[in-house]
Design a protein around this motif. Structure first.
Motif, mmCIF file in Angstrom:
data_model
loop_
_atom_site.group_PDB
_atom_site.id
_atom_site.type_symbol
_atom_site.label_atom_id
_atom_site.label_comp_id
_atom_site.label_asym_id
_atom_site.label_seq_id
_atom_site.Cartn_x
_atom_site.Cartn_y
_atom_site.Cartn_z
ATOM 1 N N ARG B 48 -23.964 -28.851 -36.952
ATOM 2 C CA ARG B 48 -24.916 -28.545 -35.896
ATOM 3 C C ARG B 48 -25.205 -29.756 -35.032
ATOM 4 N NH1 ARG B 48 -29.607 -24.344 -37.561
ATOM 5 N NH2 ARG B 48 -28.706 -22.604 -36.417
ATOM 6 N N ASN B 101 -35.267 -19.165 -40.075
ATOM 7 C CA ASN B 101 -36.068 -20.367 -40.284
ATOM 8 C C ASN B 101 -36.303 -21.058 -38.945
ATOM 9 O OD1 ASN B 101 -33.646 -21.728 -39.690
ATOM 10 N ND2 ASN B 101 -33.055 -21.494 -41.840
ATOM 11 N N MET B 102 -37.017 -22.150 -39.037
ATOM 12 C CA MET B 102 -37.412 -22.865 -37.828
ATOM 13 C C MET B 102 -36.186 -23.337 -37.047
ATOM 14 S SD MET B 102 -40.387 -22.816 -37.038
ATOM 15 C CE MET B 102 -40.983 -23.211 -35.397
ATOM 16 N N GLU B 103 -35.138 -23.722 -37.777
ATOM 17 C CA GLU B 103 -33.951 -24.232 -37.084
ATOM 18 C C GLU B 103 -33.300 -23.122 -36.265
ATOM 19 O OE1 GLU B 103 -31.255 -26.508 -39.466
ATOM 20 O OE2 GLU B 103 -32.902 -27.499 -40.507
ATOM 21 N N ASP B 104 -33.233 -21.934 -36.863
ATOM 22 C CA ASP B 104 -32.691 -20.794 -36.119
ATOM 23 C C ASP B 104 -33.511 -20.558 -34.857
ATOM 24 O OD1 ASP B 104 -30.866 -20.472 -38.078
ATOM 25 O OD2 ASP B 104 -31.853 -18.750 -39.031
ATOM 26 N N LEU B 105 -34.820 -20.667 -35.041
ATOM 27 C CA LEU B 105 -35.736 -20.413 -33.921
ATOM 28 C C LEU B 105 -35.468 -21.397 -32.786
ATOM 29 C CD1 LEU B 105 -38.318 -18.547 -33.544
ATOM 30 C CD2 LEU B 105 -39.588 -20.655 -33.823
ATOM 31 N N LYS B 108 -32.284 -20.679 -31.115
ATOM 32 C CA LYS B 108 -32.429 -19.532 -30.203
ATOM 33 C C LYS B 108 -33.076 -20.008 -28.908
ATOM 34 C CE LYS B 108 -35.464 -15.993 -28.963
ATOM 35 N NZ LYS B 108 -36.897 -15.774 -28.947
ATOM 36 N N ASN B 109 -34.130 -20.834 -29.030
ATOM 37 C CA ASN B 109 -34.812 -21.355 -27.850
ATOM 38 C C ASN B 109 -33.848 -22.120 -26.967
ATOM 39 O OD1 ASN B 109 -37.117 -20.245 -28.764
ATOM 40 N ND2 ASN B 109 -38.103 -22.163 -29.368
ATOM 41 N N GLU B 112 -31.594 -19.766 -25.104
ATOM 42 C CA GLU B 112 -32.300 -19.101 -24.000
ATOM 43 C C GLU B 112 -32.548 -20.075 -22.849
ATOM 44 O OE1 GLU B 112 -32.708 -16.066 -23.783
ATOM 45 O OE2 GLU B 112 -32.964 -15.156 -25.771
ATOM 46 N N LEU B 113 -32.918 -21.283 -23.222
ATOM 47 C CA LEU B 113 -33.218 -22.288 -22.192
ATOM 48 C C LEU B 113 -31.955 -22.647 -21.423
ATOM 49 C CD1 LEU B 113 -35.747 -24.648 -24.007
ATOM 50 C CD2 LEU B 113 -36.200 -23.144 -22.073
ATOM 51 N N GLU B 116 -31.308 -19.967 -19.005
ATOM 52 C CA GLU B 116 -32.295 -20.073 -17.926
ATOM 53 C C GLU B 116 -31.934 -21.222 -16.985
ATOM 54 O OE1 GLU B 116 -34.721 -17.734 -17.926
ATOM 55 O OE2 GLU B 116 -35.233 -18.444 -15.909
ATOM 56 N N LYS B 145 -36.787 -29.341 -15.224
ATOM 57 C CA LYS B 145 -37.841 -29.154 -16.218
ATOM 58 C C LYS B 145 -37.252 -28.501 -17.483
ATOM 59 C CE LYS B 145 -41.719 -26.572 -15.644
ATOM 60 N NZ LYS B 145 -42.835 -26.043 -14.801
ATOM 61 N N ILE B 146 -36.433 -27.470 -17.212
ATOM 62 C CA ILE B 146 -35.825 -26.752 -18.348
ATOM 63 C C ILE B 146 -34.915 -27.698 -19.135
ATOM 64 C CG2 ILE B 146 -34.256 -24.887 -18.984
ATOM 65 C CD1 ILE B 146 -35.363 -23.422 -16.478
ATOM 66 N N PHE B 149 -36.879 -29.583 -21.416
ATOM 67 C CA PHE B 149 -37.236 -28.762 -22.598
ATOM 68 C C PHE B 149 -36.077 -28.731 -23.587
ATOM 69 C CE2 PHE B 149 -40.189 -25.998 -19.771
ATOM 70 C CZ PHE B 149 -41.238 -26.867 -19.978
ATOM 71 N N TYR B 153 -36.001 -29.920 -27.400
ATOM 72 C CA TYR B 153 -35.683 -29.060 -28.555
ATOM 73 C C TYR B 153 -34.529 -29.643 -29.365
ATOM 74 C CZ TYR B 153 -38.765 -25.056 -27.912
ATOM 75 O OH TYR B 153 -39.846 -24.256 -27.870
#
Lengths: 343, 492
Positions: B48, B101-105, B108-109, B112-113, B116, B145-146, B149, B153
């Motif tokens: 990863r 878990n948090m890593e998956d989350l 995913k973010n 998506e980012l 975007e 800005k993105i 982010f 992350y």
């Protein structure tokens, strides 16, 4: 004879071999499990929804108890919670950015520690239009299009504080309120429901007047500075109400330093251990207004879950508040420890 | 055909070898499995991270190209931008993974980012083309800005992974010594197990061989009486042992048969030898007769002439004397080879007696006691005359008063007994032994006993037995020679 012994030996060795191989595999699998990602929950289930919870970094109230309630409820409904604390030292932009980001990552819901501010209202409206449900904490901004507000009625807080002050201070006097920065200082008092609550009670029940409202930066030191300023500048202050735990403790320090215990009635906020200790000792803090933040956390998630499943949710979830003082502190403590034991 | 019933040595060997191969395979598979697990482990640790760095690099590239295009409207920049964007899209994949878990989350973010970001950047490019400066700037800013982010992350995820990896590393460090110990145990156990199996194979295979070689050695020493080899396994050894036992037993039998045959042949040879000896003795007797009597035919013819002459001169007594003498010679000449009857022998002795009567008158008396049932008994020729001659020469001739010679034949229940007895001076038992035990071939060494021994030897050869002839005597008592011919021998 020798052969029989040898066969027995072969059997034993084969057994040892099997056990060792099994143990080796077990150890190595234990190893690979150790390095696996942790799961949200012990059930190892996947999350159905993703909620972003945006909190104010300076507000201590939304810390352990709130988070615990939030996470307990999230586990129950299998909702992944992403917690973001926003530092609002430099204005609301960070909060707006966080909301933007939540929209970009297409969360299923947002729980936000909101403030009654037009840009924030606009942003929440924008997000709501993207059909992301927003639940507000701290302040109900009904005009923003949020699906629900979960928290204490600020007017009720004001009323409770005013009542304690009115009961404790006989005769006339001036009351000062120390609030956390975050609200536009341009707010008129009438716009702040908390202040309105105090005012209404004082007007009705006593000769006290709400004379002064001051706002603090983050941290205990800021509260001490503000308190000192108030006491130095304004004469005849007979009661102070602090709207959060940190401010309460800061003011306690100033009162102790200036030897003003008993002269000025302090009504605090929150159930931090130090506040409870001062309440127990008596005389230092007259009373503290306490809200169960764990319930707020639980309710926020529950409201989201209801909404996402049924499309309907309570528009306003009021959480009870309590006033604890020297007389009721022991009772409160025993209740708290009982709750802990129950868990 | 028979072999199929047996678990042959080959099969046994295959099974044993395969079991060792199997053990080694277990070890190899085990090691491979462990290595594989660790490989996955380490891959998982960095996979990863590598993925995230790739995203970061691409993002930088895209951003650079975007900025390049926005500031210069360069088509190369746009081209680069498009290529990199496609690559990034491909890298991100489109299917959002489940959240465990948090890593998956966070992942995913990030996805998506990134989408975007690409959206905003694309919009910025579009507005730039439309020369809508305000809009493109706004979107560019949003994209920036993105991007921030995203980096944020990525940092979060990296640090989470670092924490997790250090935890894994600590676990790894903790577990490896245990795993090593276990692996040592496994290797040692495998070695011991293999040794045991090899020992079992070899001992099982060699045991029948050692039995076989022991038995073979015994046989080599001529001992066919070793016990049969018993093999409990049902393989080629059983066949071998069975064949060996069979071979051993038949060789033993064969040897026995050979021994018996050799014994028979030896007997036969012995018989032949005896026959040859008899012929030899007969020859000797003839020679002896010739030597002592010079020419019996000449004498016989001469005596016959004397008979004719005495008849013509009317000398009856002389003619009888000469006639007896002539018969005696004729018998001697004629009967040297074949067998004859006891009657003929007795007649001969009577003739001899007639002659002696003329020589010695009444001084020497003859007595005959003849059992008429014995006279047909077959005997070797000239056995009685030497005995009578002996009795007369050695027993009676030296005596002034003379003596009697008695010839007796008796048929008893089991044998025929012929006795020649004199009343002469006799001899000592030692003397008799001396005479009888002289070498049989020593014919000419002594006059005494030659006749007796000759008779004895011929009787023994004739009847194939030694218990036939005996001499009894003592000083002053005379000599008694007894010939005892058992019926079963004389019949045969």
């Amino acid at each position: 004879m020798v052969n029989k012994k040898l066969y027995a030996l072969v059997f034993v060795l084969a057994l040892i071999l099997l056990v060792s191989v099994g143990m080796g595999l077990w150890v190595s699998s234990a190893l690979s499990q150790a390095s696996q990602n942790e799961f949200f929950w012990e059930s190892k289930k996947n999350a159905n929804y993703h909620i972003m919870v945006i909190l104010d970094a300076s507000d201590q109230a939304y810390s352990e108890a709130f988070t615990k309630g939030l996470m307990d409820s999230a586990k129950e409904y299998q909702i992944a919670v992403e917690l973001i604390k926003v530092d609002r030292t430099n204005g609301n932009q960070a909060l707006l950015d966080a909301l933007d980001m939540a929209a970009y990552v297409k969360v299923d819901g947002i729980i936000v520690h909101a403030f009654n501010n037009q840009t924030i209202i606009d942003k929440i409206q924008e997000i709501t239009k993207m059909s992301i449900p927003v639940i507000t904490l701290n302040e109900d901004i009904a005009s923003s299009g949020r699906i629900s507000y979960v928290g204490v009625n600020r007017y009720a807080i004001g009323q409770a504080a005013g009542k304690v002050l009115a009961d404790s201070i006989k005769g006339s006097g001036k009351i000062a309120v120390i609030e956390q920065k975050g609200y536009d200082e341009t707010y008129s008092i009438t716009e702040d429901l908390l202040l309105l609550g105090i005012k209404d009670v004082l007007k009705a029940d006593s000769n006290l007047t709400l004379e002064l409202v001051r706002y603090t930066e983050q941290g205990v030191l800021s509260a001490e500075t503000v308190a000192t300023e108030i006491l130095n500048e304004e004469e005849g202050i007979s009661g102070i109400f602090c709207t959060n735990g940190q401010n309460t403790l800061g003011v306690v320090q100033v009162l102790l330093d200036k030897n003003l215990i008993g002269d000025i009635i302090l009504v605090g906020y929150g159930n931090e251990e130090e506040i409870l200790n001062f309440l127990e000792k008596g005389n230092i803090i007259e009373a503290s207004i306490v809200t169960d933040y764990e319930v707020i956390g639980q309710e926020a998630i529950k409201v989201f879950n209801d909404y996402i499943n049924t499309g309907l949710a309570s528009n306003y979830v009021n959480i009870d508040l309590r006033v604890i003082n020297e007389a009721t502190i022991l009772e409160y403590r025993s209740e708290m420890s009982k709750e802990h034991e129950d868990e | 055909m028979k072999m199929s019933r047996f678990s042959s040595i080959k099969n046994n060997l295959i099974v044993y070898s395969l079991s060792i191969v199997l053990l080694m395979t277990i070890l190899s598979l085990y090691s491979l499995n462990i290595i594989d697990r660790y490989k996955h482990q380490i891959e998982g640790m960095f996979e990863r991270h590598i993925f995230l760095s790739e995203i970061e690099t691409m993002m930088n590239e895209i951003d650079e190209n975007l900025l390049g295009f926005l500031s210069s409207k360069s088509s190369t920049r746009l081209n680069e931008y498009n290529i990199t964007t496609e690559e990034l899209k491909r890298l991100m994949g489109d299917k959002p993974a489940d959240l465990y878990n948090m890593e998956d989350l966070i992942m995913k973010n990030i996805k998506e980012l990134v989408n975007e970001y690409i959206g905003q950047a694309t919009k910025a490019i579009e507005y730039k083309r439309q020369r809508n400066a305000r809009q493109y700037y706004q979107h560019y800013q949003k994209s920036e800005k993105i991007k921030a982010f995203i980096y944020d992350y990525i940092d979060q995820l990296d640090s989470k992974q670092l924490t997790r990896n250090s935890k894994s590393y600590l676990e790894l460090v903790r577990q490896i010594p245990r795993l090593q110990t276990i692996t040592y145990i496994i290797v040692i156990t495998l070695i011991l197990l293999s040794i045991c199996i090899v020992y079992l194979i070899t001992s099982r295979m060699v045991r029948p061989f050692s039995h076989l070689s022991y038995a073979a050695e015994e046989i080599a020493h001529g001992n066919f009486n070793t016990e049969d080899i018993i093999v409990d396994s049902e393989d080629e050894f059983l066949l071998l042992a069975t064949a060996f036992n069979k071979m051993k037993n038949s060789i033993g039998q064969y040897v026995d048969e050979l021994t018996k045959q050799a014994e028979t042949e030896a007997k036969l040879k012995d018989q032949q030898m005896k026959n040859m000896k008899m012929v030899h003795l007969l020859d000797n007797a003839k020679l002896y007769a010739l030597q002592s009597q010079i020419n019996p035919h000449f004498l016989f013819n001469t005596i016959n002439a004397g008979v004719q002459m005495s008849i013509m001169e009317r000398a009856t007594k002389t003619s009888e004397f000469l006639e007896s003498m002539s018969r005696l010679f004729r018998y001697n000449i004629k009967k040297m080879g074949d067998s004859c009857t006891l009657k003929e022998e007795i007649e001969n002795i009577k003739d001899y007696y007639d002659l002696l009567k003329v020589r010695f008158g009444q001084r020497i008396q003859f007595q005959f006691y003849i059992d008429p049932t014995t006279i047909k008994l077959k005997v070797p020729p000239l056995i009685l005359q030497p005995l009578v001659e002996n009795a007369y020469i050695h027993g009676l001739s030296g005596l002034e008063e003379g003596g009697t010679i008695t010839l007796k034949t008796i048929k008893s229940s089991d044998s025929t007994i012929i006795t020649v007895e004199d009343t002469g001076k006799g001899m000592e038992a030692a003397m008799i032994q001396h005479i009888l035990n002289k070498e049989r071939d020593d014919t000419y060494n002594s006059a005494c006993g030659i006749g007796i021994r000759n008779v004895r030897d011929r009787l023994e050869l004739f009847y194939h037995t030694t218990e036939i002839f005996s001499v009894e005597s003592s000083i002053g008592e005379g000599v008694k020679v007894v010939i005892r011919i058992p019926h079963d021998i004389s019949m045969g």
